[in-house]
Design a protein around this motif. Structure first.
Motif, mmCIF file in Angstrom:
data_model
loop_
_atom_site.group_PDB
_atom_site.id
_atom_site.type_symbol
_atom_site.label_atom_id
_atom_site.label_comp_id
_atom_site.label_asym_id
_atom_site.label_seq_id
_atom_site.Cartn_x
_atom_site.Cartn_y
_atom_site.Cartn_z
ATOM 1 N N ARG A 1 -75.899 58.038 41.590
ATOM 2 C CA ARG A 1 -76.520 59.030 42.470
ATOM 3 C C ARG A 1 -75.592 60.191 42.813
ATOM 4 N NH1 ARG A 1 -80.750 56.007 46.429
ATOM 5 N NH2 ARG A 1 -81.563 54.502 44.916
ATOM 6 N N LEU A 2 -74.355 60.170 42.339
ATOM 7 C CA LEU A 2 -73.445 61.274 42.605
ATOM 8 C C LEU A 2 -73.891 62.520 41.832
ATOM 9 C CD1 LEU A 2 -69.965 59.482 42.394
ATOM 10 C CD2 LEU A 2 -71.230 60.129 44.459
ATOM 11 N N PRO A 3 -73.650 63.702 42.380
ATOM 12 C CA PRO A 3 -74.030 64.933 41.659
ATOM 13 C C PRO A 3 -73.362 65.042 40.294
ATOM 14 C CG PRO A 3 -73.492 65.399 43.957
ATOM 15 C CD PRO A 3 -73.113 63.977 43.720
ATOM 16 N N VAL A 4 -72.073 64.691 40.231
ATOM 17 C CA VAL A 4 -71.333 64.741 38.961
ATOM 18 C C VAL A 4 -70.578 63.412 38.826
ATOM 19 C CG1 VAL A 4 -69.650 65.975 37.553
ATOM 20 C CG2 VAL A 4 -71.066 67.232 39.209
ATOM 21 N N PRO A 5 -71.182 62.402 38.197
ATOM 22 C CA PRO A 5 -70.527 61.096 38.077
ATOM 23 C C PRO A 5 -69.307 61.160 37.162
ATOM 24 C CG PRO A 5 -72.892 60.929 37.701
ATOM 25 C CD PRO A 5 -72.549 62.383 37.668
ATOM 26 N N PRO A 6 -68.281 60.373 37.442
ATOM 27 C CA PRO A 6 -67.138 60.266 36.538
ATOM 28 C C PRO A 6 -67.487 59.347 35.364
ATOM 29 C CG PRO A 6 -66.848 58.781 38.375
ATOM 30 C CD PRO A 6 -68.124 59.542 38.644
ATOM 31 N N TRP A 7 -66.572 59.213 34.408
ATOM 32 C CA TRP A 7 -66.749 58.222 33.364
ATOM 33 C C TRP A 7 -66.581 56.829 33.973
ATOM 34 C CZ3 TRP A 7 -68.535 59.408 28.659
ATOM 35 C CH2 TRP A 7 -68.423 60.728 28.228
ATOM 36 N N VAL A 8 -67.459 55.919 33.610
ATOM 37 C CA VAL A 8 -67.427 54.563 34.165
ATOM 38 C C VAL A 8 -67.464 53.549 33.028
ATOM 39 C CG1 VAL A 8 -68.585 52.875 35.640
ATOM 40 C CG2 VAL A 8 -68.607 55.307 36.270
#
Length: 363
Positions: free
Chosen positions: A245-252
């Motif tokens: 749900r983050l605006p710009v997700p990091p690599w996970v």
């Protein structure tokens, strides 16, 4: 020593006995753990005030009143006198009384602050109960009023069959507007066995206030490594849903470990998420019964160590103690500092410091 302390307290104030479960072994262990921590920090209680405030808040679900701390304090002094032998004198007794009065006031302050904005406990109805394995259930609860928490936290639950025996379970989803939460339960204790094998839709449970530091670190730009074992998958799943749900997700990168394929009871959901999001990679590990088309062979820590370089990542780890310890050791060997690791060990013997810690490395 704890046996003597509780016996003295119940003789002094018999009405307090009904606040505790029939089997009090874990309560005795937790008491000694908390008291030891307080004594070790007696010269500067401010260092552990956040922990003590959380402990005071957690006592609200038992119906603890401020005056009852005085009864507890008197029993602690009596116990210390009994076991100190010739080391005990009037000066030491005065020091204990002053220390316990200060400690009790910090606990009371934590409870009083909490009472201004939320109830002592919540009531929740079981609205779905799915057996995902012979000893594992995914349970959905509808809570009677708003239940604020942060993804990755856990909450104590009491079932009617075992009054005053509260056990912690992590929420497996982000907070929802409909006040529903999902918990994952493995039948490895009295409360857990009841939840898995005896609960049905319409049954009612109680929830205490959420706790825990296995939550997303908002002050980092690093990528994220998620490692779960068993029902430790629940808070990891909630954290992943938070990231989505983050605006710009990091690599996970998500790794889920189990002994056999049935232990990957909810893995299909995150595999579906990975198909939708290019920044998400998911992998499974099976340590005992192999299934090459489903998962890599080996413990989850072994599988994590075989994939990629993790220098630009923060790690979040949850699962059985042995799995967490081996994973943390592997991460440290790969250059992770402790401030880049958040963890929680799922164990019935978890101490209060493991549940209410303010440090990112103690759970």
């Amino acid at each position: 020593m704890p046996l003597y302390l509780f016996s003295d307290m119940f003789l002094r104030a018999p009405q307090l006995r009904e606040m505790f479960p029939v089997n009090m072994r874990s309560q005795r262990d937790r008491l000694m753990s908390a008291l030891t921590l307080a004594v070790e920090n007696c010269a500067n209680l401010a260092e552990i005030t956040p922990y003590l405030h959380q402990l005071g808040r957690s006592h609200r679900k038992f119906g603890t009143e401020p005056e009852q701390y005085a009864q507890w304090s008197a029993s602690v002094v009596n116990t210390m006198r009994r076991f100190s032998g010739n080391a005990w004198d009037d000066e030491l007794e005065r020091e204990w009384c002053v220390f316990l009065a200060t400690l009790s006031q910090v606990l009371v302050d934590g409870a009083r602050q909490d009472s201004t904005n939320r109830p002592s406990h919540w009531s929740a109805e079981v609205i779905s109960h799915e057996r995902r394995a012979i000893d594992t259930a995914v349970i959905r609860l509808l809570i009677d009023e708003p239940f604020p928490y942060v993804p990755g936290q856990s909450a104590p639950i009491e079932v009617g069959k075992w009054p005053n025996m509260w056990r912690y379970y992590s929420m497996a989803n982000v907070p929802r507007q409909d006040n529903t939460i999902e918990i994952h339960v493995k039948a490895d204790g009295a409360v857990s066995q009841t939840l898995v094998r005896e609960m049905h839709e319409g049954d009612i449970v109680k929830l205490g206030a959420p706790v825990g530091t296995l939550t997303l670190n908002p002050n980092t730009e690093r990528n994220i490594l998620l490692v779960a074992g068993g029902t430790g998958f629940a808070p990891i799943k909630a954290i992943l849903e938070h990231v989505i749900r983050l605006p710009v997700p990091p690599w996970v990168s998500l790794f889920v470990g189990a002994r056999e394929p049935k232990g990957l009871y909810d893995f299909d959901i995150v595999r579906t998420w990975a198909e939708r999001h290019s920044w998400l990679n998911v992998r499974a590990a099976l340590s005992e019964i192999g299934a090459p088309d489903v998962a890599a062979s080996g413990t989850v820590s072994e599988v994590v160590s075989r994939y990629g370089r993790w220098g630009g990542y923060d790690a979040y780890v949850c699962g059985p103690p042995a799995m967490v310890d081996s994973t943390v050791s592997m991460l440290r060997e790969n250059g992770f500092s402790d401030n880049r690791i958040r963890l929680e060990r799922f164990a019935s013997a978890a101490t209060p410091t493991q549940r209410f810690a303010t440090s990112t490395t103690t759970g």
